[in-house]
Design a protein around this motif. Structure first.
Motif, PDB file in Angstrom:
ATOM      1  N   THR A  36      28.005  49.294   5.388  1.00 59.97           N
ATOM      2  CA  THR A  36      29.324  48.698   5.543  1.00 59.97           C
ATOM      3  C   THR A  36      29.171  47.384   6.301  1.00 59.97           C
ATOM      4  OG1 THR A  36      30.444  50.848   5.557  1.00 59.97           O
ATOM      5  CG2 THR A  36      31.634  48.986   6.535  1.00 59.97           C
TER       6      THR A  36
ATOM      7  N   VAL B 169      26.458  50.335   9.817  1.00 57.01           N
ATOM      8  CA  VAL B 169      27.548  49.373   9.984  1.00 57.01           C
ATOM      9  C   VAL B 169      26.946  48.075  10.504  1.00 57.01           C
ATOM     10  CG1 VAL B 169      29.707  48.853  11.178  1.00 57.01           C
ATOM     11  CG2 VAL B 169      29.205  51.207  10.467  1.00 57.01           C
TER      12      VAL B 169
ATOM     13  N   ALA C  87      35.033  49.566   9.674  1.00 61.46           N
ATOM     14  CA  ALA C  87      33.894  50.480   9.577  1.00 61.46           C
ATOM     15  C   ALA C  87      34.342  51.883   9.185  1.00 61.46           C
ATOM     16  CB  ALA C  87      33.150  50.516  10.913  1.00 61.46           C
TER      17      ALA C  87
ATOM     18  N   ILE D 270      24.938  51.652  14.276  1.00 59.02           N
ATOM     19  CA  ILE D 270      25.513  50.319  14.366  1.00 59.02           C
ATOM     20  C   ILE D 270      24.392  49.283  14.384  1.00 59.02           C
ATOM     21  CG2 ILE D 270      27.055  48.787  15.622  1.00 59.02           C
ATOM     22  CD1 ILE D 270      28.391  51.323  14.495  1.00 59.02           C
TER      23      ILE D 270
END
Length: 262
Positions: free
Chosen positions: A225, A181, A214, A138
């Motif tokens: 993404t 992400v 996501a 992330i």
């Protein structure tokens, strides 16, 4: 009968991590939940076990502490059921760089970069040997936007993007999927923990909407993404421009504009 695989999620007690836990449990996966707050982990685990039937283990850990981090690394190396790592744990800091203490900056870097790369390093060899699995890191759109004024946080998220792209090039041929992400501002507790009043922020995305987007990217096997980006062609153009620079950077001599005038 299909064997249930396990997903290990860091920062899992609340926010993005907890939402990932719920979504994966409802998809039929077992879970290992990692976070500092044991009570919250226990409550989340009990609820998900009751609602979904998933087996949920908890691993209370502060990933800025070497012993705790090492325990999670060992779990990733030794538990062959874990086929997906969600590297979600992270933090931010409020205020300008010159107002942030050196110790706070060091802790931020330790959590957002060192812990993330160590956990990826712990699990990647096993996944590559098995020829399957996934690592989800992330990051943040701040990672390519120094103009947002979050210098250290943005730098850590730039690291996450670069690492994810590099690992994807290395691991995809071995059957391991790597996804970065990149959320924009999301309504989670990260702001409160940094001493930022969430009510002063605009255009925050709902965490459920973020994670669902996501996961669409995850199912499509996207390398990067970016849930808030409406025109995907803009990212494609930026990445193509970056790749277009590569041949210009492989030079034996400095550019003419840096040569000393005779």
């Amino acid at each position: 009968m299909t064997t249930r695989t396990t997903v290990l999620i860091t920062g899992a007690s609340t926010g993005i991590g907890a939402t990932y836990a719920e979504r994966f449990a409802r998809r039929g996966h077992d879970l290992v939940l990692v976070a500092r707050d044991k009570a919250r982990l226990e409550a989340l685990a009990a609820r998900l076990q009751k609602e979904t039937g998933a087996a949920v283990d908890i691993l209370p850990a502060d990933l800025t502490q070497p012993a705790d981090l090492a325990a999670v690394e060992t779990h990733l190396r030794e538990d062959a059921r874990i086929e997906t790592l969600i590297n979600n744990a992270g933090a931010t800091l409020s205020g300008p760089f010159i107002g942030q203490s050196t110790d706070d900056v060091a802790r931020l870097v330790a959590l957002n970069t060192t812990a993330l790369v160590r956990l990826a390093s712990a699990v990647a060899p096993r996944l590559a040997q098995a020829g399957k699995g996934a690592i989800v890191n992330i990051g943040s759109v701040v990672g390519f936007a120094p103009e947002f004024g979050m210098s250290v946080y943005g730098a850590t998220k730039a690291f996450v993007l670069f690492l994810s792209q590099g690992l994807s090039l290395e691991l995809a041929p071995k059957g391991v999927y790597v996804q970065a992400v990149l959320p924009a501002g999301t309504r989670t507790e990260i702001w409160e923990r940094a001493g930022i009043d969430v009510n002063t922020l605009s255009d925050l995305m709902d965490v459920g909407e973020l994670v669902d987007a996501a996961l669409v990217g995850f199912d499509r096997r996207e390398g990067v993404t970016i849930p808030p980006l409406h025109d995907a062609a803009r990212w494609d153009a930026l990445d193509a421009a970056r790749q277009g620079l590569l041949s210009d950077l492989r030079q034996a001599h400095v550019a003419e504009r840096y040569q000393t005038a005779s």
